[in-house]
Design a protein around this motif. Structure first.
Motif, PDB file in Angstrom:
ATOM      1  N   VAL A 319       0.871  -1.237   0.108  1.00 30.59           N
ATOM      2  CA  VAL A 319       0.112   0.024   0.027  1.00 30.59           C
ATOM      3  C   VAL A 319       0.859   1.058  -0.013  1.00 30.59           C
ATOM      4  O   VAL A 319       1.831   1.295   1.044  1.00 30.59           O
ATOM      5  CB  VAL A 319      -0.957  -0.009   1.360  1.00 30.59           C
ATOM      6  N   THR A 320       0.487   2.169  -0.925  1.00 35.54           N
ATOM      7  CA  THR A 320       1.456   3.242  -1.110  1.00 35.54           C
ATOM      8  C   THR A 320       1.045   4.573  -0.442  1.00 35.54           C
ATOM      9  O   THR A 320       1.515   5.587  -0.663  1.00 35.54           O
ATOM     10  CB  THR A 320       1.995   3.610  -2.471  1.00 35.54           C
ATOM     11  N   ALA A 369       1.732  -0.676  -5.143  1.00 35.77           N
ATOM     12  CA  ALA A 369       0.281  -0.814  -5.413  1.00 35.77           C
ATOM     13  C   ALA A 369      -0.003  -1.842  -6.488  1.00 35.77           C
ATOM     14  O   ALA A 369      -0.761  -1.730  -7.285  1.00 35.77           O
ATOM     15  CB  ALA A 369      -0.318   0.526  -6.114  1.00 35.77           C
ATOM     16  N   ASP A 373      -4.163  -1.765  -4.385  1.00 33.19           N
ATOM     17  CA  ASP A 373      -4.267  -0.391  -4.954  1.00 33.19           C
ATOM     18  C   ASP A 373      -5.594   0.147  -4.541  1.00 33.19           C
ATOM     19  O   ASP A 373      -5.742   1.216  -5.349  1.00 33.19           O
ATOM     20  CB  ASP A 373      -3.959  -0.282  -6.456  1.00 33.19           C
TER      21      ASP A 373
END
Length: 497
Positions: A319-320, A369, A373
């Motif tokens: 997860v970004t 992601a 995403d």
């Protein structure tokens, strides 16, 4: 067929098998069989120092290791993956001589497509081969789940008593010692008292660093010493899966029916009475609030837990959202800004590109992601390759890219960052950094001791700490905290004899 270690007939024959993982059903990640560290035959002993040659427990039985598998927490398993691993365990056990006992090494929070209670299903398949008379002792993680089916199929169950889990090795040894003692005594099977407790809380609210968990697990140890009791266990359950078995539970075992029932009811009642007193193990805030607090504070290093994507709780790890928000902050744009270490984002293509560019080279890579995403897309990262490290057991390859004053750790595969050497091996000094951001919930002991400031940031991801908003649909209701006004439940002991 594995050869027995000794022909001495007085020694019981005990097999070893099990699969251990916790799997978030709220993460889009999937766990393949290759994610498990699989040990077969004599390799199995490598996981148990107490079964080293010459140790008393090693000499107390003839040991026949089958297959054990342990995976970094992650996504659910497909039915085919589960069958692949389970079938090998069953076949290896089928080839063994008649067994007196089985040490069943599991976690208790594995999730599998189409199977609501995988550990109980695995033991059901094993029982079909080893028969009903073989004594089974299971060791578990206190974040595992204990169903009636699992209690019925196993003879002994025990679990960790600390979170963070600094007693896992002792828990496994206790499970084996209990099994050896029971086989040596030659008496009847113990009575098991099981009580499901309709409470489901994240581990970060049930750490034994704080009350009420510290006192509750102190009570567990005290109960174990009482006459007529062999073992006592309290499981807080696994909050990030959505199955009917997900909840807290108590199991007490021993030869005295009244003693185990009374003790189980005492422990379950104490847990239920304490449900509203559980609090997060650290101060909590939004991610931006945590960053603001870290910048204001003089405490260095200041740790921030990016908790929603914690890979050791089942998050995808890529997860970004947190990285994106961090890089958008103007305080960190200049190389002379506050030094921030960010661990980490799996980004195999970006790692390959950084390795190809080499140390000190400028790179622009796209990271994250690929699996999850839902909260943010891939992040474009421009900076300089600070370090490269090959051969890590989890990450395989790690690189650090410096952009502004932020050092971003990228990995070929997911890796948890729990130890000081995880950073120093990469040429990073967490003790001299201003801010260290780690995808984790409660800080593991080395990081906890290092931190001078700490905030648990309530970030999005597959292991979101705000569990009520995740969307559980299949847990048994009413359940606290989903139904805060629920009536007191039936906490009478269910006995298995």
């Amino acid at each position: 067929m594995p050869a027995p270690e000794s022909s001495t007939s007085r020694r019981p024959i005990i097999a070893i098998a099990g699969l251990a993982i916790e799997s978030s059903s709220f993460s889009p990640a999937r766990t393949p069989a290759s994610a498990f560290l699989q040990r077969r035959g004599a390799e199995v002993f490598e996981g148990y120092a107490f079964l080293a040659p010459g140790r008393p427990l090693r000499e107390a039985a003839t040991w026949l290791p089958a297959l054990t598998g342990k995976a970094l927490p992650g996504g659910i398993l497909s039915a085919a993956t589960f069958d692949e691993l389970a079938d090998e365990i069953v076949e290896r056990l089928r080839d063994m001589p008649p067994l007196d006992g089985l040490y069943f090494d599991i976690h208790g929070a594995m999730s599998v497509d189409g199977i609501d209670d995988p550990e109980a299903e695995l033991l059901r398949r094993i029982r079909a081969v080893i028969g009903p008379d073989t004594l089974v002792s299971a060791s578990m993680d206190l974040h595992g789940n204990v169903s009636a089916s699992l209690v019925e199929s196993a003879d002994l169950l025990t679990t960790d008593r600390t979170a963070p889990h600094v007693d896992t090795a002792q828990t496994k040894e206790r499970a084996v010692q209990n099994l050896v003692d029971l086989l040596g005594a030659g008496g009847p099977r113990p009575v098991k008292a099981w009580i499901p407790v309709p409470v489901l809380l994240p581990g970060e609210k049930t750490s034994t660093r704080l009350e009420p968990a510290a006192g509750l697990y102190g009570l567990v140890a005290e109960i174990e010493q009482r006459p007529g009791i062999l073992d006592a266990g309290l499981w807080v359950g696994y909050a990030w899966a959505d199955e009917p078995r997900n909840r807290a539970a108590v199991v007490v075992t021993g030869p005295d029916r009244e003693a185990v029932a009374s003790a189980a009811e005492e422990l379950a009642g104490a847990f239920w009475s304490a449900r509203e007193r559980f609090e997060f193990v650290a101060p909590t805030d939004t991610y931006h609030g945590a960053l603001d607090a870290a910048l204001r504070s003089a405490d260095r290093p200041f740790f921030i837990s990016d908790s929603g994507d914690n890979p050791t709780a089942g998050g995808a790890g890529d997860v970004t959202w947190g990285l994106r928000e961090l890089l958008a902050r103007p305080e960190f744009v200049s190389p002379s800004g506050p030094v921030v270490l960010y661990a980490s984002v799996p980004a195999p293509a970006a790692v390959d590109a950084a390795v190809a560019a080499g140390l000190g080279a400028p790179v622009t890579v796209t990271v994250g992601a690929e699996v999850d995403d839902r909260h943010a897309g891939p992040v474009e990262l421009s900076g300089v390759v600070h370090s490269i490290r090959q051969g890590d057991a989890d990450a395989r390859t790690e690189v650090v890219v410096r952009t502004g004053s932020v050092f971003v750790i990228l990995t070929a595969e997911r890796k948890p960052y729990h130890y000081e050497h995880d950073f120093t091996d990469l040429g990073l000094d967490p003790r001299s950094a201003d801010i260290v951001i780690v995808k984790i919930g409660y800080l593991e002991p080395e990081l906890f001791d290092m931190a001078r400031g700490w905030i648990l940031a309530l970030t999005p991801g597959g292991v979101d700490q705000h569990i009520v908003r995740l969307g559980h649909n299949r847990i048994e209701r009413p359940m606290y905290p989903f139904d805060p006004g629920m009536p007191d439940p039936d906490l009478g002991a269910r006995l298995f004899e």
